[in-house]
Design an enzyme around this catalytic site. Structure first.
Site, short mmCIF file in Angstrom:
data_model
loop_
_atom_site.label_atom_id
_atom_site.label_comp_id
_atom_site.label_asym_id
_atom_site.label_seq_id
_atom_site.Cartn_x
_atom_site.Cartn_y
_atom_site.Cartn_z
N HIS A 1 27.68 -12.42 -0.34
CA HIS A 1 26.74 -12.47 -1.47
C HIS A 1 27.24 -11.43 -2.48
O HIS A 1 27.83 -10.42 -2.08
CB HIS A 1 25.36 -12.09 -0.93
N ASP B 1 26.08 -6.31 5.78
CA ASP B 1 24.94 -6.87 5.05
C ASP B 1 24.22 -7.81 6.01
O ASP B 1 24.68 -8.93 6.24
CB ASP B 1 25.44 -7.62 3.81
N GLN C 1 20.75 -11.86 5.85
CA GLN C 1 20.48 -13.21 6.35
C GLN C 1 20.31 -13.25 7.87
O GLN C 1 19.60 -14.09 8.40
CB GLN C 1 21.61 -14.16 5.94
N LYS D 1 12.88 -11.03 3.33
CA LYS D 1 13.54 -12.16 3.97
C LYS D 1 13.17 -12.26 5.45
O LYS D 1 13.64 -13.12 6.17
CB LYS D 1 15.06 -12.04 3.80
N CYS E 1 24.56 -16.81 -5.65
CA CYS E 1 25.11 -15.45 -5.83
C CYS E 1 26.35 -15.25 -4.98
O CYS E 1 26.54 -14.20 -4.38
CB CYS E 1 24.08 -14.37 -5.51
#
Lengths: 430, 201
Positions: free
Chosen positions: A127, A222, A225, A248, A388
């Site tokens: 991302h 990261d 997700q 999220k 993104c």
């Protein structure tokens, strides 16, 4: 077994008030969970309760409300540390979102410890939030960014030497290939997502750490997700940084989490400065506050953090076993239905192995935006665009994809609605 | 009501004025980089009228239908009138039900067209370079540069083209010598400019 899990979902569905609303007169089918998730009643109540009963600023007041707010805020830090398997509460920093958390790593660690000619490795599947901060850092200090490629299935190339190539882009040579082939004695950081927000693939962080650790390379993950969908233990993963986002994973907007290994955070200067992050300020000098407050300048979203704690509690109560079973079964069903549609191009693996219920596709030459609009008219919320992730889009050779992403409150009926919505789109525009 | 009314779908599936123009006055590209919609607008204008337009491109149904509908709307119209079309006219043309997230799709045709109109304006400014001939210009220089002006000057009884005075007289001074009024002088300058702009075309 699939049916049994879904039958047991009724309680969960009832916990999410928004799922009762309609859109264009149709039942809301919310399949944009990779963008943000819906909130259970408990989280919404927690926000309301905070503002009705507790509201005060933290860490400074002596009065009862300030005391209560501080206790609740810091208790959430304990819960978060426990939830992610951090070895101490000092390693959990609250930010405004995962993007800020990732920028914090690039700025506080990167600017301090990277030198001209040092190398940063990112993946092509990042991302922008985990791509641009590193590009920018490299530009600032004269470091070099290298890029991990993907294979035909979309999975990251970790081992091996193939695919190594140079390509010129904007007059800058960018090396792209297998992680193993990219590592040199100048590699300082590997910044990589735990799961792709486009392809749904869960990356093999253990393999990355195995390559990085012995060479003293920092691994910054990261987890935006992945964290909503799988149990994360940063200690077991062996990563140095792990960033994720409250909204999220059922929590409120406005809160991000950064886990950082204590010994590394201790060496880093603050990312932003202001109130609450200093111990003492004189006209001549400043003394930084201790961890984690050194990195939390200014008033945070206290209500948001407290309600995030409730979201974590909710996930814990449902339990990873049930969540994983449900999502895997639902994902497998969605996958089987999607790939049966003729004219549908699915990006990413066609199995649920190391994969989340995030499905990017194009259909019958219909533009993703048109798909999203037609589905919206059926009450179905999906995402369309580049997500993104321009470098990945370019690598896949597409401008935009449609993306349906699932979470624990989605059902078989939602998949069926998606499929019939797509068939309607095919009839209209195909 | 669906965004994809019959009219939109019809234009998407059967785009009007789709193609290229070999003798276009200007051709411009437009793009929505986020979603990859691209289009090309070719405009052929003469005497302030858009004689012909063609467009081509690829993208979502809204951007493509918008371009098709707009092309029908502007063809054969005065450039001046086309310039007065607004963003909200476009949204209305498309049925007025465009959600915020799709506005850029619908307006790509508008933005591309305006790029074309801007270019058209600057192109025309070059051909008629806001009055290249002024009354302060030297007569013999004007005639040397634009021989076609000789005829106009004769019509205004400025037969001094060949006379020695023209080498240092301005158009204004020469005209005054022949007893022309300010209005007549302005008229003559206009005519001179028209004659050279036509020659160029």
């Amino acid at each position: 077994m699939m049916c049994k899990i879904w039958a047991g979902m009724n309680n969960i569905l009832n916990d999410f008030p928004i799922l009762k609303r309609t859109v264009h007169g149709k039942r809301l089918v919310y399949l944009d969970n990779a963008a943000t998730t819906q909130k259970p009643r408990a989280v919404i109540d927690a926000l309301e309760y905070f503002y009705e009963h507790t509201n005060a600023n933290i860490h400074r007041g002596i009065h009862t409300l300030a005391e209560e707010a501080t206790l609740q805020y810091e208790k959430t830090r304990d819960e978060t540390a426990q939830f992610f398997g951090a070895s101490s509460r000092e390693e959990i920093i609250f930010t405004k979102n995962a993007t800020e958390a990732l920028n914090l790593i690039a700025c506080a660690y990167g600017r301090t410890f990277l030198k001209p000619g040092d190398e940063i490795i990112v993946s092509i599947a990042e991302h922008h939030a985990n791509f641009v901060p590193w590009q920018q850092l490299a530009r600032e200090i004269g470091a070099i960014v290298k890029v991990i490629d993907i294979d035909l299935e979309g999975r990251l190339c970790i081992h091996g030497t193939k695919n190594k190539e140079q390509r010129t882009k904007n007059k800058r040579e960018v090396e792209i290939g297998c992680l193993e082939s990219l590592i040199t004695n100048r590699t300082r950081i590997i910044a990589i997502s735990h799961a792709s927000n486009v392809l749904g693939i869960v990356h093999d962080i253990a393999a990355v750490v195995a390559l990085a650790r012995p060479r003293g390379i920092i691994v910054a993950v990261d987890g935006t997700q992945a964290a909503p969908h799988m149990e994360i233990n940063v200690g077991k993963l062996g990563v140095d940084f792990y960033a994720c986002s409250s909204h999220k994973m059922l929590g409120p907007l406005g809160v991000g989490v950064l886990y950082g290994r204590r010994e590394i955070l201790n060496k880093c200067p603050p990312f932003i400065t202001g109130g609450d992050m200093i111990k003492r300020v004189t006209l001549e000098k400043i003394e930084w506050n201790d961890l984690p407050w050194k990195f939390e300048a200014g008033t945070p979203d206290i209500a948001g953090v407290v309600a995030f704690g409730v979201a974590l509690e909710y996930i814990r109560k449902v339990g990873w076993r049930l969540i994983n079973q449900h999502e895997q079964a639902l994902g497998a069903y969605a996958l089987s239905q999607l790939i049966q549609l003729s004219g549908l191009t699915l990006y990413g693996p066609r199995s649920m192995e190391h994969r989340l219920g995030v499905f990017s596709f194009n259909f019958k030459g219909i533009h993703a935006h048109d798909l999203a609009t037609i589905l919206d008219e059926e009450g179905i919320a999906i995402r369309s665009g580049s997500h993104c992730a321009h470098p990945l889009m370019e690598r896949l050779g597409v401008h935009a994809t449609a993306r349906a992403s699932f979470y624990l409150y989605n059902t078989k009926e939602d998949v069926d609605a998606l499929i019939s919505g797509l068939m309607k789109a095919r009839k209209m525009l195909g | 009501m669906s965004l994809y009314r019959e009219e939109i779908l019809d234009h998407y599936k059967h785009p009007r004025n789709f193609g290229v123009l070999d003798d276009a006055t200007v051709t411009v590209d437009g793009e929505n980089s986020a979603c990859g919609d691209r289009m090309k607008f070719a405009l052929k204008a003469r005497d302030g009228v858009l004689d012909e337009t063609r467009w081509s491109g690829s993208g979502c149904a809204l951007s493509m239908a918008g371009a098709s509908m707009l092309s029908e709307r502007i063809k054969g119209k005065k450039v001046h009138d086309i310039e007065s079309i607004t963003e909200s006219d476009i949204l209305q043309m498309m049925g007025g039900a465009i959600v915020q997230g799709r506005i850029n799709c619908a307006l790509l045709c508008f933005k591309t067209l305006h790029k074309g109109l801007d270019l058209l304006r600057s192109e025309q400014n070059i051909t008629s370079t806001p009055m290249p001939i002024t009354k302060k210009m030297n007569i013999s220089e004007v005639v040397a540069r634009w021989p076609e002006t000789r005829l106009v000057l004769s019509e205004y009884n400025l037969h001094c083209v060949g006379c020695h005075a023209s080498s240092f007289d301005t158009l204004e001074a020469g005209a005054k010598v022949h007893g022309m009024s300010e209005d007549e002088i302005d008229q003559m300058i206009d005519d001179l400019n028209i004659v050279i702009s036509h020659k160029k075309q």
